[in-house]
Write a protein that holds these residues in place. Sequence first.
Motif, mmCIF file in Angstrom:
data_model
loop_
_atom_site.group_PDB
_atom_site.id
_atom_site.type_symbol
_atom_site.label_atom_id
_atom_site.label_comp_id
_atom_site.label_asym_id
_atom_site.label_seq_id
_atom_site.Cartn_x
_atom_site.Cartn_y
_atom_site.Cartn_z
ATOM 1 N N THR A 72 53.592 48.812 25.470
ATOM 2 C CA THR A 72 54.124 48.896 26.833
ATOM 3 C C THR A 72 55.575 49.359 26.880
ATOM 4 O OG1 THR A 72 54.635 46.525 26.860
ATOM 5 C CG2 THR A 72 52.514 47.209 27.789
ATOM 6 N N LYS A 73 56.288 49.307 25.764
ATOM 7 C CA LYS A 73 57.668 49.798 25.780
ATOM 8 C C LYS A 73 57.721 51.300 26.033
ATOM 9 C CE LYS A 73 58.221 50.426 20.793
ATOM 10 N NZ LYS A 73 58.881 49.936 19.585
ATOM 11 N N HIS A 74 56.579 51.976 25.860
ATOM 12 C CA HIS A 74 56.499 53.408 26.130
ATOM 13 C C HIS A 74 55.965 53.693 27.536
ATOM 14 C CE1 HIS A 74 57.393 54.164 21.951
ATOM 15 N NE2 HIS A 74 56.402 53.367 21.608
ATOM 16 N N ILE A 75 55.600 52.642 28.276
ATOM 17 C CA ILE A 75 55.011 52.804 29.603
ATOM 18 C C ILE A 75 55.971 52.352 30.696
ATOM 19 C CG2 ILE A 75 53.142 52.044 31.130
ATOM 20 C CD1 ILE A 75 51.426 51.672 28.621
ATOM 21 N N PHE A 76 56.571 51.176 30.504
ATOM 22 C CA PHE A 76 57.414 50.582 31.536
ATOM 23 C C PHE A 76 58.890 50.685 31.164
ATOM 24 C CE2 PHE A 76 53.557 47.705 31.933
ATOM 25 C CZ PHE A 76 53.064 48.335 33.068
ATOM 26 N N PRO A 77 59.769 50.984 32.143
ATOM 27 C CA PRO A 77 61.204 50.990 31.865
ATOM 28 C C PRO A 77 61.782 49.583 31.764
ATOM 29 C CG PRO A 77 60.818 51.542 34.159
ATOM 30 C CD PRO A 77 59.466 51.430 33.493
ATOM 31 N N LYS A 78 61.071 48.612 32.362
ATOM 32 C CA LYS A 78 61.470 47.203 32.324
ATOM 33 C C LYS A 78 60.349 46.424 31.662
ATOM 34 C CE LYS A 78 63.966 47.575 36.664
ATOM 35 N NZ LYS A 78 64.063 47.083 38.045
ATOM 36 N N SER A 79 60.509 45.122 31.575
ATOM 37 C CA SER A 79 59.462 44.279 30.980
ATOM 38 C C SER A 79 58.170 44.374 31.788
ATOM 39 C CB SER A 79 59.917 42.825 30.922
ATOM 40 O OG SER A 79 59.952 42.273 32.230
ATOM 41 N N GLU A 80 57.083 43.977 31.156
ATOM 42 C CA GLU A 80 55.792 43.933 31.852
ATOM 43 C C GLU A 80 55.906 43.029 33.079
ATOM 44 O OE1 GLU A 80 53.061 42.482 28.919
ATOM 45 O OE2 GLU A 80 53.390 44.187 27.592
ATOM 46 N N ALA A 81 56.508 41.858 32.901
ATOM 47 C CA ALA A 81 56.630 40.897 33.997
ATOM 48 C C ALA A 81 57.430 41.476 35.160
ATOM 49 C CB ALA A 81 57.266 39.600 33.503
ATOM 50 N N GLU A 82 58.532 42.130 34.859
ATOM 51 C CA GLU A 82 59.350 42.723 35.920
ATOM 52 C C GLU A 82 58.607 43.870 36.613
ATOM 53 O OE1 GLU A 82 63.868 42.176 34.366
ATOM 54 O OE2 GLU A 82 62.467 43.224 33.030
ATOM 55 N N SER A 83 57.853 44.640 35.843
ATOM 56 C CA SER A 83 57.070 45.743 36.418
ATOM 57 C C SER A 83 55.968 45.211 37.327
ATOM 58 C CB SER A 83 56.473 46.601 35.303
ATOM 59 O OG SER A 83 57.493 47.145 34.504
ATOM 60 N N PHE A 84 55.298 44.141 36.883
ATOM 61 C CA PHE A 84 54.260 43.523 37.709
ATOM 62 C C PHE A 84 54.880 42.925 38.970
ATOM 63 C CE2 PHE A 84 50.197 42.669 35.125
ATOM 64 C CZ PHE A 84 50.335 43.838 34.386
ATOM 65 N N ALA A 85 56.048 42.285 38.828
ATOM 66 C CA ALA A 85 56.727 41.670 39.970
ATOM 67 C C ALA A 85 57.138 42.735 40.990
ATOM 68 C CB ALA A 85 57.941 40.876 39.507
ATOM 69 N N GLU A 86 57.585 43.883 40.521
ATOM 70 C CA GLU A 86 57.949 44.972 41.438
ATOM 71 C C GLU A 86 56.750 45.381 42.286
ATOM 72 O OE1 GLU A 86 59.664 48.193 39.210
ATOM 73 O OE2 GLU A 86 61.571 47.136 38.955
ATOM 74 N N LEU A 87 55.586 45.482 41.652
ATOM 75 C CA LEU A 87 54.375 45.810 42.406
ATOM 76 C C LEU A 87 54.107 44.731 43.451
ATOM 77 C CD1 LEU A 87 51.064 47.270 41.261
ATOM 78 C CD2 LEU A 87 51.042 45.147 42.537
ATOM 79 N N ALA A 88 54.231 43.469 43.047
ATOM 80 C CA ALA A 88 53.974 42.361 43.979
ATOM 81 C C ALA A 88 54.942 42.402 45.159
ATOM 82 C CB ALA A 88 54.078 41.022 43.239
ATOM 83 N N ILE A 89 56.194 42.682 44.899
ATOM 84 C CA ILE A 89 57.196 42.754 45.968
ATOM 85 C C ILE A 89 56.874 43.911 46.913
ATOM 86 C CG2 ILE A 89 59.637 43.248 46.435
ATOM 87 C CD1 ILE A 89 60.179 41.591 43.787
ATOM 88 N N LYS A 90 56.450 45.046 46.358
ATOM 89 C CA LYS A 90 56.041 46.183 47.206
ATOM 90 C C LYS A 90 54.828 45.827 48.062
ATOM 91 C CE LYS A 90 57.836 49.799 44.247
ATOM 92 N NZ LYS A 90 57.543 50.825 43.238
ATOM 93 N N GLU A 91 54.037 44.850 47.592
ATOM 94 C CA GLU A 91 52.865 44.375 48.344
ATOM 95 C C GLU A 91 53.226 43.193 49.256
ATOM 96 O OE1 GLU A 91 49.572 45.465 48.272
ATOM 97 O OE2 GLU A 91 50.125 47.172 47.007
ATOM 98 N N ASN A 92 54.532 43.017 49.484
ATOM 99 C CA ASN A 92 55.066 42.006 50.423
ATOM 100 C C ASN A 92 54.929 40.560 49.961
ATOM 101 O OD1 ASN A 92 55.946 43.960 52.342
ATOM 102 N ND2 ASN A 92 53.805 44.215 52.936
#
Length: 117
Positions: A72-92
């Motif tokens: 995942t270090k080649h997929i996400f610019p941040k940690s997996e958790a932070e990337s997942f959280a960003e999606l959740a925040i975009k989903e309100n």
Amino acid sequence: MLLENHKKITEEELKLANSIWHFLSIRETIQKSDLIFVLCSHDLRVAKYAVDLYNKGFANYILFSGGLNFFTKHIFPKSEAESFAELAIKENIPNDAIIIENESTNSGKKKPLPENF
């Protein structure tokens, strides 16, 4: 379409994979809980599923757990958790409903939660 040089799965391999799938699959009714614990990965559909569970009222918090690993270090610019959280925040999902554990690199190295959690 089968890709060139792509190994075709044998019937025996499929049978073994199905055995593992059935062993690991949860076949119980989902119940309301204190939080939704998400083992993060490269697959953002897992985060979306957690968001859906939250929106259906199954928990008041989502805990995303995962740092970066060899893949995942080649997929996400941040940690997996932070990337997942960003999606959740975009989903309100509200920020205060999201808990992030972003140091572990695999399920065996998940950080324990503080006792006062």
